[in-house]
Motif scaffolding. Sequence first.
Motif, PDB file in Angstrom:
ATOM      1  N   ARG A 200       0.802  -1.215   0.000  1.00  0.00           N
ATOM      2  CA  ARG A 200       0.000   0.000   0.000  1.00  0.00           C
ATOM      3  C   ARG A 200       0.839   1.270   0.000  1.00  0.00           C
ATOM      4  O   ARG A 200       0.539   2.228  -0.731  1.00  0.00           O
ATOM      5  CB  ARG A 200      -0.909  -0.008   1.244  1.00  0.00           C
ATOM      6  N   ASP A 201       1.901   1.301   0.802  1.00  0.00           N
ATOM      7  CA  ASP A 201       2.600   2.558   1.069  1.00  0.00           C
ATOM      8  C   ASP A 201       3.906   2.736   0.314  1.00  0.00           C
ATOM      9  O   ASP A 201       4.465   3.841   0.295  1.00  0.00           O
ATOM     10  CB  ASP A 201       2.867   2.689   2.569  1.00  0.00           C
ATOM     11  N   TRP A 202       4.420   1.673  -0.287  1.00  0.00           N
ATOM     12  CA  TRP A 202       5.689   1.806  -1.010  1.00  0.00           C
ATOM     13  C   TRP A 202       5.470   1.720  -2.517  1.00  0.00           C
ATOM     14  O   TRP A 202       6.274   1.148  -3.254  1.00  0.00           O
ATOM     15  CB  TRP A 202       6.667   0.724  -0.547  1.00  0.00           C
ATOM     16  N   ALA A 203       4.399   2.306  -2.971  1.00  0.00           N
ATOM     17  CA  ALA A 203       4.045   2.234  -4.392  1.00  0.00           C
ATOM     18  C   ALA A 203       4.489   3.458  -5.178  1.00  0.00           C
ATOM     19  O   ALA A 203       4.255   3.529  -6.383  1.00  0.00           O
ATOM     20  CB  ALA A 203       2.530   2.065  -4.524  1.00  0.00           C
ATOM     21  N   GLU A 204       5.098   4.417  -4.524  1.00  0.00           N
ATOM     22  CA  GLU A 204       5.475   5.660  -5.219  1.00  0.00           C
ATOM     23  C   GLU A 204       6.953   5.964  -4.960  1.00  0.00           C
ATOM     24  O   GLU A 204       7.323   6.414  -3.862  1.00  0.00           O
ATOM     25  CB  GLU A 204       4.595   6.802  -4.735  1.00  0.00           C
ATOM     26  N   PRO A 205       7.839   5.707  -5.935  1.00  0.00           N
ATOM     27  CA  PRO A 205       7.534   5.031  -7.209  1.00  0.00           C
ATOM     28  C   PRO A 205       7.442   3.509  -7.020  1.00  0.00           C
ATOM     29  O   PRO A 205       7.824   2.987  -5.979  1.00  0.00           O
ATOM     30  CB  PRO A 205       8.726   5.402  -8.085  1.00  0.00           C
ATOM     31  N   ASP A 206       6.948   2.831  -8.054  1.00  0.00           N
ATOM     32  CA  ASP A 206       6.860   1.378  -7.999  1.00  0.00           C
ATOM     33  C   ASP A 206       8.245   0.782  -7.776  1.00  0.00           C
ATOM     34  O   ASP A 206       9.238   1.269  -8.340  1.00  0.00           O
ATOM     35  CB  ASP A 206       6.285   0.824  -9.307  1.00  0.00           C
ATOM     36  N   PRO A 207       8.348  -0.268  -6.946  1.00  0.00           N
ATOM     37  CA  PRO A 207       9.658  -0.893  -6.730  1.00  0.00           C
ATOM     38  C   PRO A 207      10.185  -1.547  -8.005  1.00  0.00           C
ATOM     39  O   PRO A 207       9.413  -1.982  -8.867  1.00  0.00           O
ATOM     40  CB  PRO A 207       9.371  -1.931  -5.642  1.00  0.00           C
ATOM     41  N   ASP A 208      11.488  -1.615  -8.107  1.00  0.00           N
ATOM     42  CA  ASP A 208      12.112  -2.284  -9.251  1.00  0.00           C
ATOM     43  C   ASP A 208      12.035  -3.799  -9.113  1.00  0.00           C
ATOM     44  O   ASP A 208      12.073  -4.514 -10.121  1.00  0.00           O
ATOM     45  CB  ASP A 208      13.577  -1.846  -9.366  1.00  0.00           C
ATOM     46  N   GLU A 209      11.948  -4.271  -7.873  1.00  0.00           N
ATOM     47  CA  GLU A 209      11.807  -5.709  -7.643  1.00  0.00           C
ATOM     48  C   GLU A 209      11.126  -5.944  -6.304  1.00  0.00           C
ATOM     49  O   GLU A 209      11.205  -5.128  -5.389  1.00  0.00           O
ATOM     50  CB  GLU A 209      13.165  -6.418  -7.672  1.00  0.00           C
ATOM     51  N   VAL A 210      10.437  -7.072  -6.223  1.00  0.00           N
ATOM     52  CA  VAL A 210       9.823  -7.525  -4.977  1.00  0.00           C
ATOM     53  C   VAL A 210      10.336  -8.929  -4.711  1.00  0.00           C
ATOM     54  O   VAL A 210      10.174  -9.838  -5.534  1.00  0.00           O
ATOM     55  CB  VAL A 210       8.285  -7.525  -5.062  1.00  0.00           C
ATOM     56  N   ILE A 211      10.973  -9.112  -3.571  1.00  0.00           N
ATOM     57  CA  ILE A 211      11.522 -10.413  -3.187  1.00  0.00           C
ATOM     58  C   ILE A 211      10.668 -10.959  -2.061  1.00  0.00           C
ATOM     59  O   ILE A 211      10.569 -10.356  -0.994  1.00  0.00           O
ATOM     60  CB  ILE A 211      12.992 -10.283  -2.745  1.00  0.00           C
ATOM     61  N   ASP A 212      10.047 -12.091  -2.291  1.00  0.00           N
ATOM     62  CA  ASP A 212       9.115 -12.672  -1.319  1.00  0.00           C
ATOM     63  C   ASP A 212       9.430 -14.157  -1.148  1.00  0.00           C
ATOM     64  O   ASP A 212       8.867 -15.012  -1.816  1.00  0.00           O
ATOM     65  CB  ASP A 212       7.672 -12.482  -1.803  1.00  0.00           C
ATOM     66  N   ARG A 213      10.372 -14.430  -0.254  1.00  0.00           N
ATOM     67  CA  ARG A 213      10.707 -15.822   0.042  1.00  0.00           C
ATOM     68  C   ARG A 213      11.359 -15.889   1.424  1.00  0.00           C
ATOM     69  O   ARG A 213      12.012 -14.935   1.856  1.00  0.00           O
ATOM     70  CB  ARG A 213      11.633 -16.410  -1.022  1.00  0.00           C
ATOM     71  N   PRO A 214      11.198 -16.998   2.122  1.00  0.00           N
ATOM     72  CA  PRO A 214      11.816 -17.147   3.440  1.00  0.00           C
ATOM     73  C   PRO A 214      13.335 -16.991   3.351  1.00  0.00           C
ATOM     74  O   PRO A 214      13.973 -17.480   2.416  1.00  0.00           O
ATOM     75  CB  PRO A 214      11.424 -18.572   3.850  1.00  0.00           C
ATOM     76  N   GLY A 215      13.882 -16.279   4.313  1.00  0.00           N
ATOM     77  CA  GLY A 215      15.330 -16.082   4.356  1.00  0.00           C
ATOM     78  C   GLY A 215      15.827 -14.901   3.544  1.00  0.00           C
ATOM     79  O   GLY A 215      17.035 -14.635   3.503  1.00  0.00           O
ATOM     80  N   SER A 216      14.911 -14.164   2.914  1.00  0.00           N
ATOM     81  CA  SER A 216      15.347 -13.056   2.052  1.00  0.00           C
ATOM     82  C   SER A 216      15.961 -11.906   2.838  1.00  0.00           C
ATOM     83  O   SER A 216      16.810 -11.176   2.310  1.00  0.00           O
ATOM     84  CB  SER A 216      14.179 -12.563   1.198  1.00  0.00           C
ATOM     85  N   PHE A 217      15.570 -11.719   4.100  1.00  0.00           N
ATOM     86  CA  PHE A 217      16.177 -10.658   4.907  1.00  0.00           C
ATOM     87  C   PHE A 217      17.671 -10.913   5.094  1.00  0.00           C
ATOM     88  O   PHE A 217      18.480  -9.984   5.024  1.00  0.00           O
ATOM     89  CB  PHE A 217      15.481 -10.558   6.264  1.00  0.00           C
ATOM     90  N   ALA A 218      18.033 -12.158   5.349  1.00  0.00           N
ATOM     91  CA  ALA A 218      19.449 -12.490   5.530  1.00  0.00           C
ATOM     92  C   ALA A 218      20.201 -12.375   4.207  1.00  0.00           C
ATOM     93  O   ALA A 218      21.324 -11.848   4.154  1.00  0.00           O
ATOM     94  CB  ALA A 218      19.586 -13.897   6.099  1.00  0.00           C
ATOM     95  N   GLU A 219      19.591 -12.834   3.121  1.00  0.00           N
ATOM     96  CA  GLU A 219      20.248 -12.831   1.805  1.00  0.00           C
ATOM     97  C   GLU A 219      20.535 -11.424   1.306  1.00  0.00           C
ATOM     98  O   GLU A 219      21.560 -11.175   0.663  1.00  0.00           O
ATOM     99  CB  GLU A 219      19.374 -13.553   0.790  1.00  0.00           C
ATOM    100  N   THR A 220      19.630 -10.499   1.570  1.00  0.00           N
ATOM    101  CA  THR A 220      19.750  -9.144   1.008  1.00  0.00           C
ATOM    102  C   THR A 220      20.408  -8.149   1.956  1.00  0.00           C
ATOM    103  O   THR A 220      20.548  -6.971   1.614  1.00  0.00           O
ATOM    104  CB  THR A 220      18.359  -8.611   0.628  1.00  0.00           C
TER     105      THR A 220
END
Length: 347
Positions: A200-220
């Motif tokens: 809802r709130d991070w749409a301006e501007p649209d993100p270049d990528e959306v990462i949605d998988r377990p463990g992504s906080f550690a990976e990124t």
Amino acid sequence: MKGRSVILDEIAGRKAAALMVDGRLDDLFIDPPDDRPAPGAIFRAVVDRQVKGQGGVFLRLPNGSAFLRQAKGLHPGQGILVQVSGYAEPGKAVPVTPRLLFKSRYAIVTPDAPGFNVSRAIRDEAERDRLLEIAHDAMAGAMNHLGLILRSACDGVAVEAIAEDIAIMRGLARDILSEPAEGAPDLLLDAPDAHTRAWRDWAEPDPDEVIDRPGSFAETGVLDAIAALAGPEPLPGGGSLFVEPTRALVAVDVNTGPDTSPAAGLKANIAAARALPRLLRLCGLAGQIVIDFAPMSKKDRTALDQILTAAFRADPVETTLVGWTPLGNAELTRKRERLPLSEALAP
């Protein structure tokens, strides 16, 4: 990692979302560790008792109490629909408002505030006219007291997407407002979770990528960035910014570091003013903010005020610059829209 990246994961089994901008953590949402009411939730509440001298009333919620300011005309036992406006301080009632908002990615439906408005961030007159036309078509036949705000994320978006968003919020508003105000306290609409808030709130501007998988906080590197918030924030030129919450207020200290030039204080203070909104946002800190800036001339305060104002104007959390104390500290007040990071990270 260049550009805007939205990373969706979990912390301690609860939904969490991070916004990385050019590889740097810029924003963070984490679901609370308990069932405390979160901003955006809508309740049927019952007036409990008035608070003399404060112009407000305590309300009964299903599992606790709330406080409503400017409650003129209410009486004990009366039912009222309210929306949670912020997190409660420890030991205090939940702050609520009777002014309900139904907020989504592109649209905000505003009961009892009729009229159609387009975000001032959209300046192109042709685009504003296009959006107003969409608004009129999508709200045709709606209840007369419903208003609509089209958010800045609407800029250039297809008619169908905006119209669908408006229809969903309009229907939700109709369903909630049709609930009787009288009756036992009840939760009518839960607050959005961290993943929904990110959409809802991070749409301006649209993100270049959306990462949605377990463990992504550690990976990124999100977890490392969160851990770094416990220490001082380095500033350009070797200075540092310390943000330390106390029970009464949030204390901010600016250090110049090894720079001993005559302008060292002002340079460090300008850098700190620009960095502070992000730090407060990520740490979820609000209430009274007192800033002990590095030594500088009094004549430089006007320029620093302008930089502070511009920095917080771009921040999504409502912040008011109060002024300067006799000791030379700057004072701010900030709405408690977020849970302190220390509490959000609790297992």
